[in-house]
Design a protein around this motif. Structure first.
Motif, PDB file in Angstrom:
ATOM      1  N   TYR A  37       1.710  10.632   4.349  1.00  0.00           N
ATOM      2  CA  TYR A  37       2.037   9.266   3.990  1.00  0.00           C
ATOM      3  C   TYR A  37       1.972   8.663   5.503  1.00  0.00           C
ATOM      4  N   TYR A  42       3.055   5.083   2.065  1.00  0.00           N
ATOM      5  CA  TYR A  42       1.886   4.978   1.259  1.00  0.00           C
ATOM      6  C   TYR A  42       0.911   6.194   1.260  1.00  0.00           C
ATOM      7  N   LYS A  43       0.274   6.685   0.538  1.00  0.00           N
ATOM      8  CA  LYS A  43      -0.341   7.878   0.499  1.00  0.00           C
ATOM      9  C   LYS A  43      -1.874   7.815   1.522  1.00  0.00           C
ATOM     10  N   LYS A  80      -0.266   3.109  -7.175  1.00  0.00           N
ATOM     11  CA  LYS A  80       0.361   2.806  -5.850  1.00  0.00           C
ATOM     12  C   LYS A  80      -0.679   2.696  -4.908  1.00  0.00           C
ATOM     13  N   PRO A  81      -0.594   1.829  -4.019  1.00  0.00           N
ATOM     14  CA  PRO A  81      -1.620   1.642  -2.812  1.00  0.00           C
ATOM     15  C   PRO A  81      -1.780   2.978  -1.971  1.00  0.00           C
ATOM     16  N   LEU A  82      -2.910   2.869  -1.224  1.00  0.00           N
ATOM     17  CA  LEU A  82      -3.226   3.948  -0.417  1.00  0.00           C
ATOM     18  C   LEU A  82      -3.708   3.304   1.034  1.00  0.00           C
ATOM     19  N   THR A  83      -3.594   4.218   2.079  1.00  0.00           N
ATOM     20  CA  THR A  83      -4.036   3.817   3.540  1.00  0.00           C
ATOM     21  C   THR A  83      -5.186   4.872   3.630  1.00  0.00           C
ATOM     22  N   THR A 117      -4.133  -0.727   1.391  1.00  0.00           N
ATOM     23  CA  THR A 117      -3.242  -1.355   2.240  1.00  0.00           C
ATOM     24  C   THR A 117      -3.785  -1.640   3.572  1.00  0.00           C
TER      25      THR A 117
END
Length: 456
Positions: A37, A42-43, A80-83, A117
């Protein structure tokens, strides 16, 4: 966009993408995977560019791998948003594949909007500067701000060292391997008295003995809690005092319940811990078995060194509730990146519920029959936690007593729920009896009326 998305999903058979459909070498390659994370919780979606080589024959399968991971994550974490992290260390011209990069960008802009993100680009070689000017054009002006060009000195502005590999200046010892599929990196946490038994296939007999002992201790503790039910008045007063000081928003979140097919889990989404200043280090998870069979469960976490969970591998009888205590270990503090995974599966009535049986059960149970639910951590800065947070030394009471009070309170709430159901049933029977009585009186009166009219 809707039409285009449907066409895209059809072309890449997104809904049917599974591990068995895609070639094994794609997963073994380790170019794409989810792990860890960022600092905002964020994942991280990793693209190890050095493991990718441009090959038109393999392009479709590689694109399907991207679609597989995004769909896998979308179904599991509900948007849920990601990076995205482009690890470009040790890369050169042979690794430049603008078509593949464009596909990844299009996935986020067109097919999974609001998932992205930021894009963290680590150590991009100067020779690729021209290529990334083209990528900026694809992203558009709004998304350009999401690009973060980093090196070893500043990458930790976005990702903490615990989720960065050593070559990026971090301390993460994670090594990609397949199988199994790299998931959330959930691991077995520590129990109250130390590490629980290993779930490895070569589990030793000694480890099983340790777990048997711990299970016995847990049963003993539960029996003691049953005997302490006579302290109802103290619990009620304590709860009343808490309720006056708890913020309604937090209380509502903490008391929410996830209603799964096998277990109802409370809280539904977040475990509330205090900051280092407030000192709340314990939380309670309540599991309720809503099936007619025994349900086996185990708890895993992304930070096993931080938490102790008791019990972390056990079973729940039909129609009963069971409490799991999650506590921070030593001087550790909870963080937004920490996650918990509760896995549950229904057992046959003939199966035993001892430690050896549970170990064998988890080795054999198909993944399709396992219910999974994830909880994230929330750090409360205020002086009062939610009602399901167990605070040590509250009102100068020892931590053990406080823990017992909360456990007894949970049992009381369950008893209250059952009593309410019984009252509802009684009211229903009462109303039915009244209706039947009125009907009987009406019939008798009608009979008298008929008899009277015949005599007349």
């Amino acid at each position: 966009m809707i039409d285009e998305s449907f066409q895209w999903r059809k072309e890449y058979t997104v809904n049917d993408l599974t591990e068995s459909v895609l070639p094994k070498w794609l997963f073994e390659n380790g170019a794409l995977f989810l792990h860890g994370y960022d600092k905002e919780g964020y994942k991280l979606f990793w693209f190890r560019v050095k493991h990718h080589t441009r090959d038109p024959k393999q392009q479709l399968e590689k694109k399907k791998l991207v679609a597989f991971w995004l769909e896998h994550y979308a179904k599991r974490d509900h948007g849920k948003p990601l990076t995205v992290v482009f690890d470009m260390a040790e890369t050169g011209i042979s690794h430049i594949d603008l078509d593949f990069v464009r596909f990844i960008v299009n996935c986020f802009t067109d097919y999974y909007p609001n998932f992205l993100t930021k894009i963290v680009i680590f150590e991009m070689p100067w020779i690729m500067n021209a290529a990334f000017k083209i990528v900026k054009g694809w992203l558009g002006p709004d998304a350009i701000s999401m690009l973060k060009f980093t090196n070893k000195n500043d990458v930790q502005e976005y990702i903490s060292g615990e989720y960065l590999p050593p070559h990026m200046g971090g301390t993460d010892s994670f090594k990609y391997s397949y199988p199994p599929l790299v998931d959330d990196d959930f691991q077995t946490p520590l129990c109250e008295n130390g590490p629980i038994t290993s779930e490895d296939e070569h589990e030793s007999k000694e480890e099983i003995d340790v777990d048997t002992k711990e299970t016995g201790e847990l049963n003993e503790e539960q029996n003691l809690n049953q005997k302490k039910m006579n302290s109802v008045e103290q619990i009620s007063k304590s709860e009343e005092t808490d309720k006056t000081e708890i913020k309604p928003k937090n209380a509502k979140k903490a008391l929410s319940t996830f209603k799964g097919p096998l277990l109802h889990i409370s809280p539904a989404e977040e475990l509330y811990f205090g900051s280092k200043e407030t000192g709340e280090k314990k939380c309670l998870i309540v599991l309720t078995n809503v099936t007619k069979n025994i349900v086996a469960f185990k708890v895993r976490t992304t930070a096993p060194e931080k938490y102790r969970v008791k019990p972390s591998n056990s079973s729940c009888e039909p129609g009963t509730s069971l409490d799991i205590i999650v506590s921070l270990h030593g001087g550790f503090a909870a963080s937004l990146q920490d996650r918990f995974l509760i896995m549950a599966a229904e057992m046959d009535q003939s199966s035993g519920a001892g430690v050896p049986e549970l170990t064998q059960f988890w080795k054999e149970v198909p993944r399709t029959k396992v219910m999974e639910h994830r909880l994230r951590c929330h750090v409360i800065e205020s002086s009062k936690p939610s009602s399901l947070t167990l605070k040590e030394n509250a009102f100068n009471i020892p931590a053990k007593t406080n823990e017992d009070l909360h456990l007894q309170l949970t049992h009381l709430l369950q008893i209250n729920k059952r009593l309410q159901e019984q009252i509802d049933r009684c009211l229903w029977f009462q109303q039915l009896s009244v209706v039947l009585s009125l009907l009987s009186v009406t019939v008798v009166a009608f009979c008298f009326y008929l008899a009277y009219t015949q005599r007349s």
